[in-house]
Design a protein around this motif. Structure first.
Motif, short mmCIF file in Angstrom:
data_model
loop_
_atom_site.label_atom_id
_atom_site.label_comp_id
_atom_site.label_asym_id
_atom_site.label_seq_id
_atom_site.Cartn_x
_atom_site.Cartn_y
_atom_site.Cartn_z
N GLU A 1 55.30 43.05 36.50
CA GLU A 1 55.33 41.64 36.12
C GLU A 1 54.23 41.30 35.13
OE1 GLU A 1 55.62 38.96 39.42
OE2 GLU A 1 56.76 40.40 40.62
N GLY A 2 53.50 42.32 34.68
CA GLY A 2 52.44 42.09 33.71
C GLY A 2 51.13 41.62 34.33
N ARG A 3 51.02 41.64 35.65
CA ARG A 3 49.78 41.22 36.31
C ARG A 3 48.79 42.38 36.33
NH1 ARG A 3 52.59 38.97 41.70
NH2 ARG A 3 53.39 41.10 41.52
N VAL A 4 47.54 42.06 36.06
CA VAL A 4 46.49 43.09 36.00
C VAL A 4 45.51 42.88 37.15
CG1 VAL A 4 46.69 43.43 33.52
CG2 VAL A 4 45.15 41.68 34.37
N THR A 5 44.99 43.98 37.65
CA THR A 5 44.03 43.95 38.75
C THR A 5 42.87 44.86 38.41
OG1 THR A 5 45.84 43.62 40.33
CG2 THR A 5 43.70 44.28 41.22
N GLY A 6 41.67 44.33 38.53
CA GLY A 6 40.47 45.12 38.28
C GLY A 6 39.94 45.74 39.56
N ASN B 1 24.07 44.51 45.87
CA ASN B 1 25.18 44.53 44.91
C ASN B 1 25.69 45.95 44.71
OD1 ASN B 1 27.02 43.65 43.09
ND2 ASN B 1 25.59 43.29 41.43
N TRP B 2 26.82 46.26 45.38
CA TRP B 2 27.44 47.57 45.24
C TRP B 2 28.48 47.60 44.12
CZ3 TRP B 2 25.51 51.55 47.89
CH2 TRP B 2 24.80 51.30 49.07
N LEU B 3 28.91 46.43 43.65
CA LEU B 3 30.07 46.37 42.75
C LEU B 3 29.87 47.09 41.42
CD1 LEU B 3 31.15 42.69 43.50
CD2 LEU B 3 32.04 44.80 44.47
N PRO B 4 28.70 46.98 40.76
CA PRO B 4 28.55 47.73 39.50
C PRO B 4 28.76 49.23 39.67
CG PRO B 4 26.83 46.08 39.67
CD PRO B 4 27.54 46.10 41.00
N LEU B 5 28.37 49.77 40.82
CA LEU B 5 28.55 51.21 41.04
C LEU B 5 30.03 51.57 41.13
CD1 LEU B 5 27.26 53.96 41.58
CD2 LEU B 5 27.20 53.38 44.01
N GLU C 1 37.63 30.28 35.79
CA GLU C 1 37.02 30.28 37.12
C GLU C 1 37.10 31.66 37.77
OE1 GLU C 1 37.40 27.96 41.44
OE2 GLU C 1 38.63 27.34 39.71
N ARG C 2 38.27 32.30 37.69
CA ARG C 2 38.44 33.62 38.30
C ARG C 2 37.59 34.67 37.59
NH1 ARG C 2 41.52 38.22 37.61
NH2 ARG C 2 42.38 37.40 35.66
N LEU C 3 37.62 34.68 36.25
CA LEU C 3 36.86 35.68 35.51
C LEU C 3 35.36 35.45 35.63
CD1 LEU C 3 39.04 36.00 32.29
CD2 LEU C 3 39.08 37.43 34.33
N ASP C 4 34.94 34.18 35.67
CA ASP C 4 33.52 33.89 35.83
C ASP C 4 33.02 34.33 37.20
OD1 ASP C 4 33.45 32.86 33.33
OD2 ASP C 4 33.08 30.78 33.90
N ARG C 5 33.87 34.22 38.21
CA ARG C 5 33.49 34.67 39.56
C ARG C 5 33.28 36.18 39.57
NH1 ARG C 5 36.97 35.69 44.42
NH2 ARG C 5 35.63 35.50 46.27
N ILE C 6 34.17 36.90 38.91
CA ILE C 6 34.01 38.36 38.83
C ILE C 6 32.73 38.70 38.07
CG2 ILE C 6 35.02 40.47 37.90
CD1 ILE C 6 37.77 39.22 38.34
N ASP C 7 32.50 38.03 36.95
CA ASP C 7 31.29 38.28 36.17
C ASP C 7 30.04 37.96 36.97
OD1 ASP C 7 29.94 38.73 33.45
OD2 ASP C 7 29.30 36.70 33.93
N ARG C 8 30.10 36.87 37.73
CA ARG C 8 28.94 36.47 38.54
C ARG C 8 28.60 37.53 39.59
NH1 ARG C 8 28.98 33.21 42.85
NH2 ARG C 8 31.16 32.66 42.52
N LEU D 1 38.04 47.95 33.66
CA LEU D 1 37.95 48.22 35.09
C LEU D 1 37.43 47.02 35.85
CD1 LEU D 1 36.50 51.85 34.98
CD2 LEU D 1 38.83 51.19 35.55
N THR D 2 36.54 46.26 35.26
CA THR D 2 35.94 45.11 35.95
C THR D 2 36.94 43.97 36.10
OG1 THR D 2 33.73 45.66 35.12
CG2 THR D 2 34.10 43.41 35.87
N TYR D 3 37.57 43.58 35.00
CA TYR D 3 38.44 42.40 35.02
C TYR D 3 39.93 42.74 35.14
CZ TYR D 3 34.21 40.26 33.12
OH TYR D 3 32.92 39.84 32.92
N GLY D 4 40.30 43.97 34.94
CA GLY D 4 41.70 44.35 34.95
C GLY D 4 42.27 44.57 33.57
N GLN D 5 41.62 44.05 32.53
CA GLN D 5 42.08 44.28 31.17
C GLN D 5 40.93 44.01 30.21
OE1 GLN D 5 45.25 41.60 30.12
NE2 GLN D 5 44.05 39.76 30.45
N ALA D 6 41.04 44.61 29.04
CA ALA D 6 40.12 44.37 27.93
C ALA D 6 40.94 44.54 26.65
CB ALA D 6 38.93 45.34 27.97
#
Length: 475
Positions: free
Chosen positions: A221-226, A60-64, A24-31, A116-121
């Motif tokens: 704590e191993g948490r990632v933020t995009g 949509n400013w986010l891709p920039l 749900e969280r990753l799909d929201r970011i992708d959306r 950069l988008t999701y916090g990890q790849a």
């Protein structure tokens, strides 16, 4: 960590559940990255015109915000550390040749943008089944992979990782998956009603789980933020303000003329002179044509002409600019990248405006550079060369400087600080490691001192013993 066939099914089920939990969280970011935003607030009784304006309000400013730092990040070279004799080898390392063979000059960009988008790849490094000495590097989206770590903040490699072929379906649709551990790759089916099914398994021969994580912003704590998720509330605010602007522009941005105290003129039958009525029995009114070329005249002296002023739009424009500045400040993106307001900026002012972006890019390079070095370390394991844990990747210089300024600064470093000129070649913008190797060969071929040394070595070398070479006894 090696697992058995039975435990591989348990890990596959665990990895699938965690992928579904993050969906749900990753799909929201992708959306949001794709421009499918939550719509602005509109009344329940909104007409189709309002709904159309709500669709047009999405800006949509986010891709920039993702593209701006990723365009300043490109691994452009690779350098091994000095050997026991203190000399750094100049030939192309085998692992860097594998990088070129996998076309990673282009394929690294999607990995950076996903991180950069999701916090990890992630990236997987496996042996080519057709050629076990050839590594195959593939980037993987975090929507398709879950990696488990003993210490998620400090461990370089995971204990195991699960990669699925498609984004997990909330309804439990069956999908192909691969489970990686320290010794084996398991081919499975996950998501079915009967649980995961093992199709096949094969050893990968890496000795470690061949999955490398790219996490540019990770805490203890191993948490990632995009970059995208923290900006979604501000993006929603921009969309709401643009929607309000469009509504005001469509329905209230023009003057409205009013007339009071004048009876309307009705349409009449040209033959009988009787007033015409519409389908509901109401008299048909002759519309008043009011434009810049007409005067309005009324026979009644009590008739009053007036007008309603338009709604000023400057407030909406100021609110959009303020929200855009908030986006720029929180994402460390130069404001002129979003606003386009760059007028006669000097080189110093431009460098100051981009200083925050430069610091963010440097931080991302430090984090993801370690990941690429680990990828190349595993590639060296595959090709059979001795891995170098102190090797480092070289990033392309993407700062806003002219070539003349750069060359002038490098020349002063050579003249004033006695830095070897050859050490400055790789720092010239646009110069690749292959260019440096070619220049070194040209310099050695054109160096008269080297040619004279070769000639003297040939002159003093002992003549070959022709009889011994021919098989004689030499007496």
């Amino acid at each position: 960590m090696a697992v058995t066939n039975s435990s591989s099914l348990e890990l596959a089920e665990l990895g699938s559940s965690r992928l579904r939990a993050d969906r749900e969280r990753l799909d929201r970011i992708d959306r949001y990255m794709c421009g499918e935003h939550d719509g602005p607030y509109i009344p329940r009784s909104a007409t189709e015109e309002y709904k159309l304006l709500a669709k047009r309000a999405i800006s949509n400013w986010l891709p920039l915000l993702v593209k701006t730092p990723s365009q300043a990040m490109a691994v452009d070279g690779y350098r091994r550390s000095a050997g026991p004799d203190g000399v750094t080898p100049e030939e192309t390392p085998a692992e860097w040749a594998a990088w070129q063979d996998n076309r990673m000059d282009a394929r690294q960009t999607p990995v950076h943008r996903a991180a950069l988008t999701y916090g990890q790849a992630f990236a997987t490094i496996l042996r080519d089944p057709a050629d076990p000495a050839r590594p195959v590097i593939r980037g993987v989206s975090p929507r398709l992979m879950h990696a488990s770590y003993e210490d998620p903040a400090a461990d370089a490699l995971p204990l195991w990782a699960l990669q699925v072929e498609t984004v997990p379906d909330a309804e439990g649709a069956e999908a192909r998956a691969w489970l990686y551990d320290a010794t084996t790759v398991y081919d499975l089916l996950v998501g079915g009603k009967g649980g995961p099914q093992l199709l096949a398994s094969r050893p990968h021969g890496m000795g470690v789980c061949p999955v490398v994580r790219f996490a540019p912003d990770i805490d203890l704590e191993g948490r990632v933020t995009g970059v995208v998720e923290p900006m979604i509330p501000i993006q929603d605010r921009v969309n709401q303000t643009v929607f309000d602007l469009l509504v005001s522009q469509t329905f209230g941005s023009f003057k409205v003329r009013t007339i009071s105290g004048m009876a309307p003129e009705f349409k009449r039958d040209p033959d009988t002179g009787e007033i015409l009525h519409d389908a509901n029995g109401r008299p048909q009114v002759v519309p008043i044509q009011a434009d810049a070329s007409r005067f309005l005249v009324a026979p009644d002296a009590d008739t009053k002409f007036s007008q309603l002023d338009e709604t000023p739009l400057s407030g909406f424009l100021d609110a959009i600019e303020l929200a855009t500045k908030h986006l720029a400040a929180l994402s460390q993106t130069p404001p002129h990248y979003l606003l386009g307001s760059m007028v006669n900026l000097s080189a110093e002012a431009l460098a100051a405006a981009e200083s925050a972006l430069s610091r963010a890019v440097d931080e991302y390079k430090h984090a993801m550079g370690e990941s690429w070095e680990l990828v190349l370390f595993l590639c060296a394991t595959v090709v059979g060369t001795e891995p170098d844990p102190r090797a480092e990747v070289l990033w392309k210089d993407a700062e806003s400087r002219s070539l003349a300024q750069t060359v002038d600064a490098l020349g002063k470093a050579v003249q004033m600080l006695n830095v070897p000129a050859r050490a400055m070649w790789s720092r010239i913008p646009g110069v690749t490691s292959r260019d440096v190797e070619e220049w070194a060969q040209i310099q050695e071929a054109d160096d008269p001192g080297l040619r004279m040394a070769d000639a003297m070595a040939s002159a003093v070398a002992p003549a070959p013993d022709t009889e011994r070479l021919a098989g004689g006894d030499g007496e």
